[in-house]
Design a protein around this motif. Structure first.
Motif, PDB file in Angstrom:
ATOM      1  N   LEU A 115      12.550 -27.971  -2.004  1.00 22.76           N
ATOM      2  CA  LEU A 115      12.263 -27.444  -0.668  1.00 22.76           C
ATOM      3  C   LEU A 115      12.435 -25.937  -0.608  1.00 22.76           C
ATOM      4  CD1 LEU A 115      13.827 -30.181   1.636  1.00 22.76           C
ATOM      5  CD2 LEU A 115      11.407 -29.740   1.190  1.00 22.76           C
ATOM      6  N   ASP A 116      13.456 -25.416  -1.258  1.00 24.20           N
ATOM      7  CA  ASP A 116      13.664 -23.959  -1.285  1.00 24.20           C
ATOM      8  C   ASP A 116      12.504 -23.240  -1.964  1.00 24.20           C
ATOM      9  OD1 ASP A 116      16.067 -24.208   0.045  1.00 24.20           O
ATOM     10  OD2 ASP A 116      17.302 -24.003  -1.770  1.00 24.20           O
ATOM     11  N   VAL A 117      12.034 -23.790  -3.082  1.00 29.65           N
ATOM     12  CA  VAL A 117      10.908 -23.176  -3.798  1.00 29.65           C
ATOM     13  C   VAL A 117       9.640 -23.239  -2.947  1.00 29.65           C
ATOM     14  CG1 VAL A 117       9.390 -23.419  -5.801  1.00 29.65           C
ATOM     15  CG2 VAL A 117      11.860 -23.576  -6.091  1.00 29.65           C
ATOM     16  N   LEU A 118       9.384 -24.375  -2.323  1.00 28.39           N
ATOM     17  CA  LEU A 118       8.192 -24.492  -1.478  1.00 28.39           C
ATOM     18  C   LEU A 118       8.264 -23.561  -0.276  1.00 28.39           C
ATOM     19  CD1 LEU A 118       7.607 -28.350  -1.566  1.00 28.39           C
ATOM     20  CD2 LEU A 118       6.209 -26.579  -2.651  1.00 28.39           C
ATOM     21  N   ARG A 119       9.432 -23.441   0.323  1.00 27.49           N
ATOM     22  CA  ARG A 119       9.588 -22.518   1.456  1.00 27.49           C
ATOM     23  C   ARG A 119       9.385 -21.070   1.016  1.00 27.49           C
ATOM     24  NH1 ARG A 119      14.464 -26.132   3.272  1.00 27.49           N
ATOM     25  NH2 ARG A 119      13.454 -27.379   4.878  1.00 27.49           N
ATOM     26  N   GLY A 120       9.889 -20.716  -0.158  1.00 24.93           N
ATOM     27  CA  GLY A 120       9.687 -19.368  -0.687  1.00 24.93           C
ATOM     28  C   GLY A 120       8.216 -19.076  -0.936  1.00 24.93           C
ATOM     29  N   PHE A 121       7.515 -20.068  -1.496  1.00 25.64           N
ATOM     30  CA  PHE A 121       6.082 -19.919  -1.743  1.00 25.64           C
ATOM     31  C   PHE A 121       5.328 -19.737  -0.430  1.00 25.64           C
ATOM     32  CE2 PHE A 121       1.868 -21.926  -2.152  1.00 25.64           C
ATOM     33  CZ  PHE A 121       1.309 -21.071  -3.078  1.00 25.64           C
ATOM     34  N   LEU A 122       5.653 -20.562   0.566  1.00 30.62           N
ATOM     35  CA  LEU A 122       5.017 -20.446   1.874  1.00 30.62           C
ATOM     36  C   LEU A 122       5.256 -19.069   2.473  1.00 30.62           C
ATOM     37  CD1 LEU A 122       3.510 -21.666   4.299  1.00 30.62           C
ATOM     38  CD2 LEU A 122       5.721 -22.570   5.075  1.00 30.62           C
ATOM     39  N   MET A 172       2.177 -16.438   3.248  1.00 30.96           N
ATOM     40  CA  MET A 172       1.975 -15.995   4.624  1.00 30.96           C
ATOM     41  C   MET A 172       2.178 -14.482   4.751  1.00 30.96           C
ATOM     42  SD  MET A 172       0.945 -18.666   6.116  1.00 30.96           S
ATOM     43  CE  MET A 172       0.966 -18.162   7.812  1.00 30.96           C
ATOM     44  N   GLN A 173       3.113 -13.913   3.993  1.00 35.96           N
ATOM     45  CA  GLN A 173       3.309 -12.463   4.044  1.00 35.96           C
ATOM     46  C   GLN A 173       2.093 -11.739   3.474  1.00 35.96           C
ATOM     47  OE1 GLN A 173       5.839 -10.843   5.692  1.00 35.96           O
ATOM     48  NE2 GLN A 173       4.421  -9.138   5.396  1.00 35.96           N
ATOM     49  N   LEU A 174       1.499 -12.285   2.429  1.00 35.92           N
ATOM     50  CA  LEU A 174       0.261 -11.698   1.894  1.00 35.92           C
ATOM     51  C   LEU A 174      -0.847 -11.709   2.949  1.00 35.92           C
ATOM     52  CD1 LEU A 174       0.144 -13.138  -1.735  1.00 35.92           C
ATOM     53  CD2 LEU A 174       0.366 -10.730  -1.085  1.00 35.92           C
ATOM     54  N   ALA A 175      -0.933 -12.804   3.696  1.00 40.86           N
ATOM     55  CA  ALA A 175      -1.944 -12.895   4.757  1.00 40.86           C
ATOM     56  C   ALA A 175      -1.698 -11.836   5.829  1.00 40.86           C
ATOM     57  CB  ALA A 175      -1.945 -14.294   5.374  1.00 40.86           C
ATOM     58  N   VAL A 176      -0.440 -11.581   6.149  1.00 41.17           N
ATOM     59  CA  VAL A 176      -0.105 -10.523   7.116  1.00 41.17           C
ATOM     60  C   VAL A 176      -0.459  -9.166   6.535  1.00 41.17           C
ATOM     61  CG1 VAL A 176       1.799  -9.343   8.303  1.00 41.17           C
ATOM     62  CG2 VAL A 176       1.731 -11.848   8.249  1.00 41.17           C
ATOM     63  N   ASP A 177      -0.051  -8.923   5.295  1.00 45.09           N
ATOM     64  CA  ASP A 177      -0.303  -7.631   4.650  1.00 45.09           C
ATOM     65  C   ASP A 177      -1.787  -7.310   4.548  1.00 45.09           C
ATOM     66  OD1 ASP A 177       2.438  -7.458   4.362  1.00 45.09           O
ATOM     67  OD2 ASP A 177       2.426  -7.920   2.204  1.00 45.09           O
ATOM     68  N   LYS A 178      -2.607  -8.334   4.349  1.00 44.82           N
ATOM     69  CA  LYS A 178      -4.056  -8.129   4.223  1.00 44.82           C
ATOM     70  C   LYS A 178      -4.777  -8.149   5.570  1.00 44.82           C
ATOM     71  CE  LYS A 178      -4.151  -7.894  -0.270  1.00 44.82           C
ATOM     72  NZ  LYS A 178      -4.613  -6.739  -0.993  1.00 44.82           N
ATOM     73  N   PRO A 232       8.349 -24.344  11.580  1.00 50.30           N
ATOM     74  CA  PRO A 232       8.729 -25.738  11.294  1.00 50.30           C
ATOM     75  C   PRO A 232       9.260 -25.953   9.872  1.00 50.30           C
ATOM     76  CG  PRO A 232       6.614 -25.668  12.417  1.00 50.30           C
ATOM     77  CD  PRO A 232       6.974 -24.249  12.049  1.00 50.30           C
ATOM     78  N   ALA A 233       8.797 -25.181   8.924  1.00 48.73           N
ATOM     79  CA  ALA A 233       9.243 -25.340   7.532  1.00 48.73           C
ATOM     80  C   ALA A 233      10.702 -24.920   7.358  1.00 48.73           C
ATOM     81  CB  ALA A 233       8.355 -24.527   6.593  1.00 48.73           C
ATOM     82  N   PHE A 234      11.203 -24.092   8.257  1.00 46.04           N
ATOM     83  CA  PHE A 234      12.568 -23.597   8.155  1.00 46.04           C
ATOM     84  C   PHE A 234      13.453 -24.150   9.271  1.00 46.04           C
ATOM     85  CE2 PHE A 234       9.877 -20.620   5.972  1.00 46.04           C
ATOM     86  CZ  PHE A 234      10.587 -20.332   4.829  1.00 46.04           C
TER      87      PHE A 234
END
Length: 75
Positions: A26-33, A37-43, A57-59
Motif C-alpha cells: 500500500l505504501d508503494v502504491l500510494r507513493g506511485f499515485l 499525480m504530481q507529474l500531471a500537476v507539473d505538466k 481516498p487513497a490516504f
C-alpha cells in the motif's frame, strides 16, 4: 503476509506466487499515485486542488481492506 498470484495464460500457461507485506504494498502504491499525480500537476493537466481531491481516498485510512488474491491475465 498476503499471497499474490500472477497468472499468464498462453499455450502452456504459468503461475507465480508472491508473498507481499500489505503495508509495504500500500505504501508503494500510494507513493506511485502521488508521483503520477504530481507529474500531471507539473505538466498542467490538472490543478493541485484536483490532485488532492483525487488522491484523498487513497490516504484516508491505514486500515484499508485489501484483496488477498489477485489474478492478472494478459492476452
Amino acid at each position: 503476509m498476503r499471497k499474490f498470484y500472477l497468472r499468464k495464460f498462453e499455450t502452456f500457461g504459468w503461475e507465480k506466487v508472491f508473498e507481499c507485506d500489505r503495508t509495504h504494498v500500500l505504501d508503494v502504491l500510494r507513493g506511485f499515485l502521488e508521483e503520477v499525480m504530481q507529474l500531471a500537476v507539473d505538466k498542467g493537466y490538472i490543478t493541485l486542488e484536483e490532485k488532492e481531491e483525487f488522491i484523498r481516498p487513497a490516504f484516508a485510512s491505514s486500515t484499508d481492506t485489501v484483496v488477498g488474491v489477485a489474478e492478472l491475465e494478459y492476452e
